[in-house]
Design a protein around this motif. Structure first.
Motif, mmCIF file in Angstrom:
data_model
loop_
_atom_site.group_PDB
_atom_site.id
_atom_site.type_symbol
_atom_site.label_atom_id
_atom_site.label_comp_id
_atom_site.label_asym_id
_atom_site.label_seq_id
_atom_site.Cartn_x
_atom_site.Cartn_y
_atom_site.Cartn_z
ATOM 1 N N MET A 1 0.832 -1.186 -0.069
ATOM 2 C CA MET A 1 -0.097 -0.069 -0.048
ATOM 3 C C MET A 1 1.037 1.110 0.127
ATOM 4 S SD MET A 1 -3.090 1.062 2.500
ATOM 5 C CE MET A 1 -3.881 -0.500 2.190
ATOM 6 N N GLY A 2 0.498 2.232 -0.873
ATOM 7 C CA GLY A 2 1.365 3.475 -0.849
ATOM 8 C C GLY A 2 0.795 4.567 0.147
ATOM 9 N N ASN A 3 1.588 5.669 0.173
ATOM 10 C CA ASN A 3 1.095 6.888 0.613
ATOM 11 C C ASN A 3 1.037 8.008 -0.489
ATOM 12 O OD1 ASN A 3 0.364 7.177 3.310
ATOM 13 N ND2 ASN A 3 2.354 8.063 3.820
ATOM 14 N N TRP A 4 -0.309 8.746 -0.558
ATOM 15 C CA TRP A 4 -0.555 9.458 -1.651
ATOM 16 C C TRP A 4 -0.888 10.876 -1.016
ATOM 17 C CZ3 TRP A 4 0.621 7.786 -6.127
ATOM 18 C CH2 TRP A 4 0.615 6.192 -6.349
ATOM 19 N N LYS A 5 -0.248 12.164 -1.607
ATOM 20 C CA LYS A 5 -0.773 13.225 -1.186
ATOM 21 C C LYS A 5 -1.207 14.260 -2.073
ATOM 22 C CE LYS A 5 1.534 16.873 1.190
ATOM 23 N NZ LYS A 5 2.926 17.409 2.025
ATOM 24 N N CYS A 6 -2.264 14.876 -2.261
ATOM 25 C CA CYS A 6 -2.982 15.781 -3.219
ATOM 26 C C CYS A 6 -1.978 16.854 -3.648
ATOM 27 C CB CYS A 6 -4.287 16.142 -2.712
ATOM 28 S SG CYS A 6 -4.972 17.155 -3.561
ATOM 29 N N GLY A 7 -1.936 17.071 -4.776
ATOM 30 C CA GLY A 7 -1.066 18.137 -5.105
ATOM 31 C C GLY A 7 -1.666 19.679 -4.864
ATOM 32 N N ASN A 8 -3.000 19.516 -4.725
ATOM 33 C CA ASN A 8 -3.952 20.536 -4.752
ATOM 34 C C ASN A 8 -4.077 21.164 -3.165
ATOM 35 O OD1 ASN A 8 -5.590 22.832 -5.731
ATOM 36 N ND2 ASN A 8 -7.362 21.646 -5.059
ATOM 37 N N CYS A 9 -4.620 20.208 -2.367
ATOM 38 C CA CYS A 9 -4.642 20.789 -0.974
ATOM 39 C C CYS A 9 -3.760 20.083 0.086
ATOM 40 C CB CYS A 9 -6.016 20.627 -0.659
ATOM 41 S SG CYS A 9 -6.522 18.773 -0.587
ATOM 42 N N GLY A 10 -3.000 19.071 -0.226
ATOM 43 C CA GLY A 10 -2.013 18.595 0.542
ATOM 44 C C GLY A 10 -2.691 17.412 1.383
ATOM 45 N N TYR A 11 -3.806 16.765 0.953
ATOM 46 C CA TYR A 11 -4.500 15.740 1.703
ATOM 47 C C TYR A 11 -3.846 14.578 1.423
ATOM 48 C CZ TYR A 11 -8.229 12.364 2.966
ATOM 49 O OH TYR A 11 -8.823 11.231 3.483
ATOM 50 N N GLU A 12 -3.436 13.754 2.420
ATOM 51 C CA GLU A 12 -2.773 12.588 2.435
ATOM 52 C C GLU A 12 -3.535 11.293 2.766
ATOM 53 O OE1 GLU A 12 0.825 12.577 4.755
ATOM 54 O OE2 GLU A 12 1.528 14.653 4.216
ATOM 55 N N LEU A 13 -3.401 10.311 1.912
ATOM 56 C CA LEU A 13 -4.213 8.887 2.269
ATOM 57 C C LEU A 13 -3.385 7.727 2.067
ATOM 58 C CD1 LEU A 13 -6.284 7.997 -0.477
ATOM 59 C CD2 LEU A 13 -5.627 10.193 -0.664
ATOM 60 N N GLU A 27 -11.578 17.957 -5.886
ATOM 61 C CA GLU A 27 -11.180 18.258 -7.212
ATOM 62 C C GLU A 27 -10.299 17.024 -7.844
ATOM 63 O OE1 GLU A 27 -11.524 21.257 -8.681
ATOM 64 O OE2 GLU A 27 -12.738 21.677 -7.122
ATOM 65 N N LYS A 28 -10.317 16.876 -9.423
ATOM 66 C CA LYS A 28 -9.622 16.164 -9.947
ATOM 67 C C LYS A 28 -8.004 16.720 -9.747
ATOM 68 C CE LYS A 28 -9.733 13.077 -13.832
ATOM 69 N NZ LYS A 28 -10.349 12.707 -14.921
ATOM 70 N N CYS A 29 -7.251 16.000 -8.922
ATOM 71 C CA CYS A 29 -5.774 16.705 -8.632
ATOM 72 C C CYS A 29 -4.845 15.661 -9.025
ATOM 73 C CB CYS A 29 -5.563 16.761 -7.118
ATOM 74 S SG CYS A 29 -6.860 17.829 -6.545
ATOM 75 N N GLU A 30 -3.565 16.299 -9.236
ATOM 76 C CA GLU A 30 -2.359 14.995 -9.277
ATOM 77 C C GLU A 30 -2.125 14.739 -7.948
ATOM 78 O OE1 GLU A 30 2.350 15.252 -10.500
ATOM 79 O OE2 GLU A 30 0.998 17.036 -11.302
ATOM 80 N N PHE A 31 -2.079 13.362 -7.886
ATOM 81 C CA PHE A 31 -1.577 12.774 -6.392
ATOM 82 C C PHE A 31 -0.192 12.451 -6.606
ATOM 83 C CE2 PHE A 31 -5.980 12.563 -5.614
ATOM 84 C CZ PHE A 31 -6.090 12.774 -4.097
ATOM 85 N N LEU A 32 0.838 12.966 -5.541
ATOM 86 C CA LEU A 32 2.098 12.557 -5.323
ATOM 87 C C LEU A 32 2.090 11.328 -4.772
ATOM 88 C CD1 LEU A 32 3.520 16.283 -4.749
ATOM 89 C CD2 LEU A 32 3.174 14.883 -6.958
ATOM 90 N N ASP A 33 3.282 10.432 -5.272
ATOM 91 C CA ASP A 33 3.387 9.243 -4.074
ATOM 92 C C ASP A 33 4.779 9.732 -3.135
ATOM 93 O OD1 ASP A 33 4.243 6.924 -3.363
ATOM 94 O OD2 ASP A 33 4.775 5.861 -5.134
#
Length: 51
Positions: A1-13, A27-33
């Motif tokens: 399982m990976g960790n992802w961070k929203c490039g727009n608001c910084g939300y992590e999941l 929003e439809k955002c780019e998620f950073l791994d």
């Protein structure tokens, strides 16, 4: 399982893959791994250097 961070608001999941839309900003955002791949941050599971 990976960790992802929203490039727009910084939300992590944690998920196998990022969602289509961010659960936080809706929003439809780019998620950073930001999964940790080095021993120095392995205990946290995410790399704090990725902002």
């Amino acid at each position: 399982m990976g960790n992802w961070k929203c490039g727009n608001c910084g939300y992590e999941l944690q998920a196998d893959a990022p969602p289509e839309r961010c659960p936080s900003c809706k929003e439809k955002c780019e998620f950073l791994d930001n999964t940790c791949y080095t021993p120095d941050c392995a205990s946290e599971g995410k790399d704090p250097r990725i902002k």
